[in-house]
Write an enzyme that holds these catalytic residues in place. Structure first.
Site, PDB file in Angstrom:
ATOM      1  N   PHE A   1       0.814  -1.210   0.000  1.00 39.10           N
ATOM      2  CA  PHE A   1       0.000   0.000   0.000  1.00 39.10           C
ATOM      3  C   PHE A   1       0.847   1.258   0.000  1.00 39.10           C
ATOM      4  CE2 PHE A   1       0.882  -1.611   4.157  1.00 39.10           C
ATOM      5  CZ  PHE A   1       1.494  -0.527   4.740  1.00 39.10           C
TER       6      PHE A   1
ATOM      7  N   VAL B   1       5.035   3.460   5.808  1.00 39.96           N
ATOM      8  CA  VAL B   1       4.625   4.039   7.084  1.00 39.96           C
ATOM      9  C   VAL B   1       5.821   4.799   7.649  1.00 39.96           C
ATOM     10  CG1 VAL B   1       3.650   3.605   9.359  1.00 39.96           C
ATOM     11  CG2 VAL B   1       3.162   2.038   7.480  1.00 39.96           C
TER      12      VAL B   1
ATOM     13  N   LYS C   1       0.783   6.732   7.652  1.00 41.38           N
ATOM     14  CA  LYS C   1       0.721   5.734   6.595  1.00 41.38           C
ATOM     15  C   LYS C   1       0.326   6.436   5.300  1.00 41.38           C
ATOM     16  CE  LYS C   1      -0.867   1.322   6.918  1.00 41.38           C
ATOM     17  NZ  LYS C   1      -1.816   0.384   7.499  1.00 41.38           N
TER      18      LYS C   1
ATOM     19  N   ASP D   1      -5.828 -10.077   8.419  1.00 38.99           N
ATOM     20  CA  ASP D   1      -4.368 -10.114   8.369  1.00 38.99           C
ATOM     21  C   ASP D   1      -3.784 -10.072   9.776  1.00 38.99           C
ATOM     22  OD1 ASP D   1      -1.973 -10.361   7.116  1.00 38.99           O
ATOM     23  OD2 ASP D   1      -1.777  -8.250   6.572  1.00 38.99           O
TER      24      ASP D   1
END
Ligand SMILES: *[C@@H]1O[C@H](CO)[C@@H](O)[C@H](O)[C@H]1NC(C)=O
Ligand SMILES: *[C@@H]1O[C@H](CO)[C@@H](O)[C@H](O)[C@H]1NC(C)=O
Ligand SMILES: *[C@@H]1O[C@H](CO)[C@@H](O)[C@H](O)[C@H]1NC(C)=O
Ligand SMILES: *[C@@H]1O[C@H](CO)[C@@H](O)[C@H](O)[C@H]1NC(C)=O
Ligand SMILES: *[C@@H]1O[C@H](CO)[C@@H](O)[C@H](O)[C@H]1NC(C)=O
Ligand SMILES: *[C@@H]1O[C@H](CO)[C@@H](O)[C@H](O)[C@H]1NC(C)=O
Length: 891
Positions: A536, A539, A554, A650
């Protein structure tokens, strides 16, 4: 109540001061200036006894009319009665003459610049000399304080004055024209020989010149900074007998890279040596430290940096204190780093073990630095540490335990600097010993009032806001066109009012950041601040609100705008989730199509970081259980605590984070639930999460809560066995942890694969309960696995079993202490998972009410937990109030 606390506080301090300090001063004078000789109370709150200067033997033949005593017209919260509430005011030059032994002396002046009876301390300008050193010139205590952070009410100036060829130290106060001078207290303390100035060869290097530097005997010093690096402020009575104050260093760390403050050192015994005797610094300085982060690659790319505002045109003496207390660092070459002072290499390949000779042996190094005169009278002094590149050190890391910075007098003996400009704009701070105090010290009554008041205010705001939001939402829903980047459904009602709502709302609700703010927080998303990454995006760790708050940022990959809608929906969902065991979302940023989420920062990192492949010490079993309970509660809340169940998808040991109080918080929830953007995240991370994926989900492609239960079961075994969920090279049965654990469980050999560090720590009955629970979580059929509710209770039961066993053991071995401990343990049996304290527990309650909780049974049982937890929390809170008082010594 207040008096009681003060009384208790007094006792505490008297006790600690009464202990045998490593050094007993030969010269020790405390003058409470202006105090009446008939005053009975000359004991300060720190337990030290002060003497009045009325008709004092120290007042050198001054005319009677030169001075008078005066009493302050008010008492700020941070200001103690002794010595601040009375002052001696000087109409004319006035000299105190103190008999002294030869050597360097600490000379401390206490100033409280307020209105006095018949004298205005705020408009006073004066000079102070000590023998032939001009210490202060046309000095205004009021102006000096006005530019300090937090607007403290009083200040202490600490000097070190040489007294070598005389037996007297003459301290003179001279008012500037048309004003009067004043002082509230004078403290004179001797120090051991060679404490700061040691004429041995090469003991001091001049930075940038690579030549030894010798400090002449006639030099006077002003202490400009004295820091307990990586630790808390250490009050004067906790010093080694010289009553120095050591402040917390966190205000001086440059940028967001704060590094690590390992806690392991707290329980080691510091082995003082001939080179570093016990009086050099108290053990607490050496037991706390600041190091870099865990990842060597990150460390190689940044400097651990402090910056200080100093006066130009002087030479400075920097004393750096070091001590290796971590178990892992015991040999030379394991932690080797360079020290930069003002961007010049002060030390190449510093190796604390090499210097000291071993673990837990303290050592210090002195450096002299010339800060040349510049146009600006204030300059920044930089101190930076970086792992040595050429050494190939085992741990790319650096360490610092304590720091002292002194300003040296010029060749004419003067230390005088101009007063700061009293400009309204925030300007560089002129820190002095004791400035931090004022910021933190608030009376307990104030604390309670403020807490209650702000809680009420927050509640009102939340309620108003929810009502408002519902209205806004209805309006929006009726509108047909949805603007592409409209955040109408987010907690911020609209773009235009967002800024004001941000400033009013507590950070409980989602806050909107500008991209500029976040760029500042991360030095434009500098790689050095990356603390994690995935499909994605990255961070980052960053600091917001002027550096006061550390957050995790993030930044979702903004190259595809496809995910934007999902991002919005997701955010709306996330902003509603509040639970003490979920990492909370602080805010977001959507400027220029950015998709950035800002979360609270978890100081202790991931659970895995404390299990295996780590430098962190192994966790005791009870702590591991508490962490599991916390994480299970977070997951239980996702599954059953909100209107629409959320499946995390997850769960793994790197998605369970720990805050500084070891409270476990589930992170990354929800992000993988919706939409193509976040789908891709799942697939890219599958490699890392492969040992966690529910086999039934693989087979049937159907996601249920039970998939999370499976993954959580894997985490439970990870915690028990301290190994990875998947280790490819092993024999077939052992590759997959869940499978291997089930085999062992079936054979009755589970204890063979338990983390060896837990031997003797974990009770057999507890292991049995825990093993059975974990095994049930990783069963093949989802229907055979428990619900998260049951997992929470199962873990809590296991903890009770463990504590009961420990109690029995303590009873057997123990004296009084063990009994006391165990009774307090019983009272908080179930609440330990929420060890974060009362405040977090109560927010959780509020939110449960606000954000529709389901399941009467669950919330009922939860509320009993919370109420026990709260009393526990109150205890914690009052302890911290006490410690604030304790820190308040002598201010
Ligand atoms: C003392 O300082 C004040 C403010 O900085 C200034 O106005 C005044 O002129 C100074 N007095 C002397 C004698 O230097
Ligand atoms: C200090 O003051 C005393 C008395 O005024 C004087 O005799 C002595 O010489 C002074 N000492 C120094 C070092 O100035
Ligand atoms: C501290 O160290 C002592 C002795 O090494 C040990 O007995 C004790 O259990 C330790 N305490 C903690 C909290 O680690
Ligand atoms: C130190 O750096 C911070 C940024 O991290 C900055 O805000 C501050 O003004 C600096 N202080 C000095 C004395 O240069
Ligand atoms: C660390 O600081 C030194 C001295 O200022 C500088 O030369 C070096 O480039 C810095 N390293 C990093 C990674 O910022
Ligand atoms: C020294 O280093 C700091 C940070 O590492 C940097 O901000 C500063 O500009 C540097 N100063 C000089 C003179 O290079």
């Amino acid at each position: 109540m207040l008096r009681f606390i003060f009384y208790l506080h007094l006792l505490l301090c008297v006790n600690s001061a009464g202990g045998s300090a490593p050094y007993t001063p030969t010269d020790y004078i405390l003058l409470d200036c202006g105090a009446s000789s008939s005053s009975w109370n000359t004991q300060a709150e720190d337990g030290r006894k002060w003497f009045t200067d009325e008709r004092s033997k120290f007042a050198a033949s001054n005319s009677e009319s030169a001075s008078f005593a005066s009493t302050a017209s008010r008492q700020d919260h941070s200001v103690t009665q002794v010595p601040y509430m009375t002052a001696r005011v000087f109409r004319d030059q006035f000299t105190y003459s103190f008999p002294v032994s030869p050597g360097l002396k600490f000379l401390r002046f206490y100033f409280y610049p307020v209105q006095y009876s018949s004298f205005d301390g705020t408009t006073s300008f004066f000079s102070v000399t000590a023998n032939n050193h001009l210490l202060l010139n046309n000095f205004s205590a009021s102006l000096t304080l006005s530019v300090e952070d937090g607007q403290p009410a009083s200040l202490i100036k600490e000097f070190m004055v040489p007294c070598f060829e005389t037996e007297k130290l003459n301290v003179s106060f001279s008012p500037s024209p048309n004003t009067w001078a004043f002082v509230n207290g004078i403290e004179l303390v001797s120090m051991p020989k060679n404490m700061y100035v040691n004429h041995q060869e090469n003991s001091l290097t001049l930075v940038g010149y690579k030549v030894p530097f010798d400090i002449p005997d006639a030099t006077a010093f002003e202490t400009v900074f004295r820091l307990n690096v990586g630790g808390k402020t250490v009050g004067n009575v906790d010093d080694t007998g010289m009553f120095r104050t050591w402040l917390d260093d966190s205000d001086y760390i440059f940028g967001g890279a704060v590094g690590n403050t390992p806690s392991r050192g707290k329980n080691v015994t510091i082995k003082y040596s001939e080179d570093t005797p016990a009086y050099i610094a108290p053990a607490i300085i050496y037991t706390t430290s600041r190091t870099m982060v865990v990842d060597p690659e990150i460390n190689m790319n940044f400097n651990l940096t402090w910056n200080f505002s100093v006066d130009a045109g002087f030479t400075y003496l920097l004393r750096l204190h070091f001590c290796e207390t971590q178990l892992e660092v015991t040999e030379e070459g394991q932690r080797v780093f360079d020290i930069f002072i003002n961007n010049q290499t002060a030390e190449h390949s510093a190796d604390v073990i090499h210097w000291s000779g071993g673990n837990s042996i303290p050592v210090y190094r002195d450096y002299a630095l010339i800060v040349p005169t510049e146009a600006q009278s204030k300059q920044t002094l930089w101190l930076a540490l970086h792992p040595s590149k050429d050494v190939g050190s085992k741990f790319a890391d650096a360490i610092l335990n304590g720091l002292e910075i002194f300003r040296l007098s010029k060749s004419d003996g003067s230390l005088a600097v101009p007063n700061p400009q009293p400009e309204p704009a925030p300007s560089p701070t002129l820190p002095s010993v004791g400035r931090k105090k004022k910021k933190t010290s608030v009376s307990p009554v104030m604390v309670i009032t403020i807490t209650v008041f702000s809680a009420l205010l927050a509640l009102c705001l939340i309620i108003c806001f929810l009502i408002y939001k519902r209205k806004v939402k209805r309006v929006k829903d009726s509108a047909v066109s949805v603007q592409k980047s409209s955040w109408g459904q987010l907690p911020c009602p609209s773009n235009s009012t967002c800024a004001t709502s941000v400033s009013l709302l507590p950070s409980d609700l989602c806050r909107r950041f500008s991209i500029i703010e976040l760029k500042e927080a991360t030095l434009n998303f500098d790689d050095q601040f990356i603390i994690g990454s995935g499909g994605f995006g990255n961070v980052y760790r960053g600091r917001i609100d002027g550096g006061s708050t550390t957050v995790a940022i993030k930044r979702l990959d903004s190259s595809s705008r496809q995910g934007f809608r999902e991002f919005q929906t997701e955010l709306e969902l996330l902003s509603k989730l509040r639970h003490v065991n979920l990492v909370s979302l602080i805010g977001f940023c959507d400027d220029h199509g950015e998709m950035i989420l800002v979360y609270e920062y978890m100081h202790r990192g991931t659970l895995r970081d404390h299990l295996y492949k780590t430098k962190n010490p192994p966790l005791p079993w009870k702590r591991r259980l508490e962490i599991c309970i916390g994480a299970a509660r977070g997951l239980q809340y996702l599954h059953a605590g909100v209107k629409h169940p959320i499946i995390h998808r997850d769960i793994k040991s790197t998605n369970i984070l720990l805050d500084e109080n070891w409270v476990a918080k589930v992170s990354d929830f929800g992000l993988s639930r919706l939409g193509p953007l976040f789908q891709s995240h799942v697939t890219t991370v599958v490699k890392g999460s492969v040992g966690y994926v529910d086999p039934e989900y693989y087979r049937r492609q159907q996601l249920t809560e039970k998939s999370d239960v499976y993954s959580f079961g894997v985490v439970l075994f990870e915690v028990l066995c301290a190994r990875q969920s998947m280790i490819p090279g092993l024999p077939k049965d052992q590759v997959n942890l869940a499978r291997w654990a089930r085999i062992c469980y079936a054979r009755g050999t589970l204890e063979n694969i338990v983390d060896p560090n837990l031997m003797g720590d974990i009770s057999p009955l507890c292991l049995q309960k825990f093993g059975a629970l974990a095994e049930s979580c990783v069963r093949d059929e989802g229907t055979a696995r428990p619900m998260m509710n049951d997992v929470v209770w199962g873990l809590e039961f296991a903890l009770q079993v463990q504590e009961a066993t420990q109690r029995d053991m303590d009873m057997d071995t123990g004296g009084d202490e063990a009994t006391v401990m165990s009774s307090s343990q019983t009272s908080s049996l179930v609440s330990k998972g929420a060890a974060g304290g009362g405040t977090t527990t109560s927010t959780e309650d509020d939110n449960e009410e606000l954000f529709s909780v389901s399941g009467g049974k669950v919330s009922e049982s939860r509320s009993t937990i919370s109420s026990v937890g709260r009393s526990d929390g109150d205890r914690i809170k009052s302890e911290s109030v006490f410690s604030e008082f304790k820190n308040d010594n002598g201010r």
